[in-house]
Write a protein that holds these residues in place. Sequence first.
Motif, mmCIF file in Angstrom:
data_model
loop_
_atom_site.group_PDB
_atom_site.id
_atom_site.type_symbol
_atom_site.label_atom_id
_atom_site.label_comp_id
_atom_site.label_asym_id
_atom_site.label_seq_id
_atom_site.Cartn_x
_atom_site.Cartn_y
_atom_site.Cartn_z
ATOM 1 N N VAL A 47 63.714 49.612 127.141
ATOM 2 C CA VAL A 47 63.431 50.229 125.841
ATOM 3 C C VAL A 47 62.513 49.297 125.052
ATOM 4 O O VAL A 47 62.737 48.074 124.998
ATOM 5 C CB VAL A 47 64.744 50.482 125.056
ATOM 6 N N GLN A 48 61.462 49.878 124.434
ATOM 7 C CA GLN A 48 60.489 49.054 123.699
ATOM 8 C C GLN A 48 61.214 48.354 122.541
ATOM 9 O O GLN A 48 62.082 48.946 121.883
ATOM 10 C CB GLN A 48 59.338 49.926 123.188
ATOM 11 N N GLU A 79 67.498 46.798 128.930
ATOM 12 C CA GLU A 79 66.576 45.662 128.805
ATOM 13 C C GLU A 79 65.498 46.036 127.791
ATOM 14 O O GLU A 79 65.144 47.201 127.672
ATOM 15 C CB GLU A 79 65.837 45.460 130.127
ATOM 16 N N SER A 80 64.885 45.041 127.145
ATOM 17 C CA SER A 80 63.789 45.375 126.227
ATOM 18 C C SER A 80 62.450 45.027 126.871
ATOM 19 O O SER A 80 62.391 44.240 127.813
ATOM 20 C CB SER A 80 63.943 44.603 124.920
ATOM 21 N N PHE A 81 61.382 45.666 126.346
ATOM 22 C CA PHE A 81 60.029 45.297 126.790
ATOM 23 C C PHE A 81 59.098 45.405 125.601
ATOM 24 O O PHE A 81 59.414 46.048 124.594
ATOM 25 C CB PHE A 81 59.565 46.189 127.959
ATOM 26 N N VAL A 84 55.920 46.759 131.250
ATOM 27 C CA VAL A 84 57.018 47.607 131.747
ATOM 28 C C VAL A 84 56.642 48.301 133.060
ATOM 29 O O VAL A 84 57.492 48.513 133.929
ATOM 30 C CB VAL A 84 57.526 48.578 130.654
ATOM 31 N N ILE A 85 55.360 48.613 133.223
ATOM 32 C CA ILE A 85 54.945 49.227 134.500
ATOM 33 C C ILE A 85 55.154 48.210 135.625
ATOM 34 O O ILE A 85 55.711 48.539 136.694
ATOM 35 C CB ILE A 85 53.467 49.696 134.441
ATOM 36 N N ALA A 86 54.738 46.971 135.369
ATOM 37 C CA ALA A 86 54.889 45.926 136.396
ATOM 38 C C ALA A 86 56.374 45.726 136.732
ATOM 39 O O ALA A 86 56.771 45.626 137.899
ATOM 40 C CB ALA A 86 54.262 44.627 135.922
ATOM 41 N N GLU A 87 57.182 45.708 135.687
ATOM 42 C CA GLU A 87 58.632 45.517 135.878
ATOM 43 C C GLU A 87 59.231 46.682 136.677
ATOM 44 O O GLU A 87 59.998 46.482 137.613
ATOM 45 C CB GLU A 87 59.271 45.426 134.485
ATOM 46 N N ALA A 88 58.854 47.892 136.277
ATOM 47 C CA ALA A 88 59.400 49.080 136.947
ATOM 48 C C ALA A 88 59.032 49.096 138.434
ATOM 49 O O ALA A 88 59.824 49.512 139.279
ATOM 50 C CB ALA A 88 58.879 50.347 136.270
ATOM 51 N N ASN A 89 57.829 48.611 138.745
ATOM 52 C CA ASN A 89 57.376 48.643 140.149
ATOM 53 C C ASN A 89 57.839 47.441 140.966
ATOM 54 O O ASN A 89 57.597 47.387 142.170
ATOM 55 C CB ASN A 89 55.836 48.693 140.197
ATOM 56 N N SER A 90 58.514 46.498 140.304
ATOM 57 C CA SER A 90 58.866 45.262 141.022
ATOM 58 C C SER A 90 60.150 45.435 141.843
ATOM 59 O O SER A 90 61.153 44.756 141.641
ATOM 60 C CB SER A 90 59.039 44.116 140.031
#
Length: 486
Positions: free
Chosen positions: A298-299, A396-398, A404-410
Motif C-alpha cells: 500500500v502506498q 507492506e508500504s511502498f 512496487v513493480i520491482a518488488e511485485a516481480n521479485s
Amino acid sequence: MTTLTDPSLFQTSSFINNEWVDHQDDQLEVINPSTNQIIAKVSDSTRSDAEDAVNAAQKAFKYWSGFTAKERASVLQKWFQLILENTEDLAKIMTLEQGKPISEARNEIIYGASFIEFYAEECKRVLGNIIPTVDKSRRLFTYKQAIGVVGCITPWNFPNAMITRKAAPALAAGCTVVIKPDPKTPLSALALCELAKRAGLPSGVLNVVAGTDSQGIGEVLTQHPSIAKFTFTGSTATGKILMAQCAKSIKKVSLELGGNAPFIVFNDANIDEAVEHCIATKFRNCGQTCVCTNRIYVQNDVIDNFVSKLKTGISKLKVADGFDEEATIGPMIDRKAVEKMDSFMLDAKSNGAAVLLGGKRHALGGFFYEPTLLINTSKNMRILNEEIFGPIAAVESFSSEEEVIAEANSTNYGLAAYFFTRDIGRVMRLSESLEYGIVCSNSGVFSTEVAPFGGWKQSGIGSEGGKEGIQDFYETKFHSMGGINT
Ligand code: SIN
C-alpha cells in the motif's frame, strides 16, 4: 451427518470403466476438517487400479473420439444439467470433506459446471487451416485430433472445479481421462462420476482412482505408455517431480502450480473497494487458493487509512463450521496446514512483525485459525517469500510505482497479481510490467470459464479455461495432399 436429497451421490469406491471398484480391506478415511471426524471410508485404490483405469481409457478412446463434436457436446450438456440440478447435494458433500463455507461450495459447483457447458460449446469451433499451396499438384491443410488418454492429478482446495476445468475440455476434444483426486477430498470427484454415468458418458471415458498411494498412482499417470498428456494442479515442488517423470516419455504436460500474488494499492485508489476486494481475495477458501493475495503493498500516504479499514473488515469475518450459513471462514484443511501458520507467525513475530488481529489457532479448536493481520513486516520474513496458503494477511508500504513493480516481480512465481489505481496510464503500465499470467485491476474477481487461467515462471505451464484451455488436448495434423491433377 448432513443428509442428502440423493444419497446415491455419496460414493465411496473408485470409478473405473463405469464400475465402482471396491477394496473392502484397504480404505482411506475422509475427515471433516471442521470436526476432525471420519465422514467416509473410501476404497484405497492402488497402482494396479490406476493401470486398469488407463487401459479402460485407452480402450474407450477410439469409440469416444469417433463421436462428432456435436454428439460429445450433447452428453456433456446432460452432465452439466445434472450437476446444476444437484448443486445443493454436491455443495454439501464438498463442505463436509473440504470444510469451505457452504455458500462458497455452492459457488464452486456452479463455477465447476460452467467449464462443462463452455467446452461442450467450444469443441464445435475448434478449427484447422487450409494453407495456400506451394505446388499446384498438392493441397495443404491442418486439422485437429484428440491427443489420447489424459492423466490428471487434482487438488483438495477446489475438489470439483479443478476436475471439471481439466476433464471438460479433454472430454469435449474426444480424449478419455483418468483422474487422481486428492485423497482428502475424493467424495466430490466420485459424485461427479455418478452424474457422468447418468448423463450417458460411455464406459472408460471418465475414470477416477481415489487412493493414498500418490507415488504409485502418480507414476502410472505420468509414465504409462498409453497416457498422451498429463495435467496437474498443486504445488510447484510436486509439479517439478511430476514433470520430470513425464519427460521420460515426452508426454505433453500442463501444470497449474503455486502463486505469490501481490495486491497493490496506489494512493489514488478507491480505498473502500480495495479493502473489500483485498479481503475477498485473501480469505477466499480460508486463504487456501493459488491465486489468494499473498503480499499486500500500500502506498505510504494511504497505508494508515487502508490498514484501519482492513482491520475493521477482517474483524467482521465469521469463522465457523462451513454448514453455518453465515460462515465466511471455515477450517483449514488439516493439522499440517495449521502448523504451517504457526511457523509463519513464529518467524514473523521473532523478526519484529506487529499483530493487529488474530495470530493464533481459533478458539473453535481443530483446524480453525484466526484471520490474521500483520504490519511491520520485512523482506526477509518467510511470509513475504513463500506461498502462505492460509488466513494471514501482511501489509507492506511502498513509495513509487517503479519500486512496487520491482518488488511485485521479485519472485519465482507468476500466477495472479492485483492492483488498485484510478490512473488509466498506470493501469496499462502495470498490466504490461507485471510478470504474471493473470492481472486484475480495480477488482479481485476474475475466475471464469471463458478466459485463460495460467501461470508464468514457476507457477505453471499452459492455461485452463477459455479457448486456450482446450488446445492442449489436441494434436495438430498437417496433411500434404498430392495427386490433385492426376
Ligand atoms: C486455484 O487457486 O487453484 C483456482 C482458483 C480459481 O479458479 O479461481
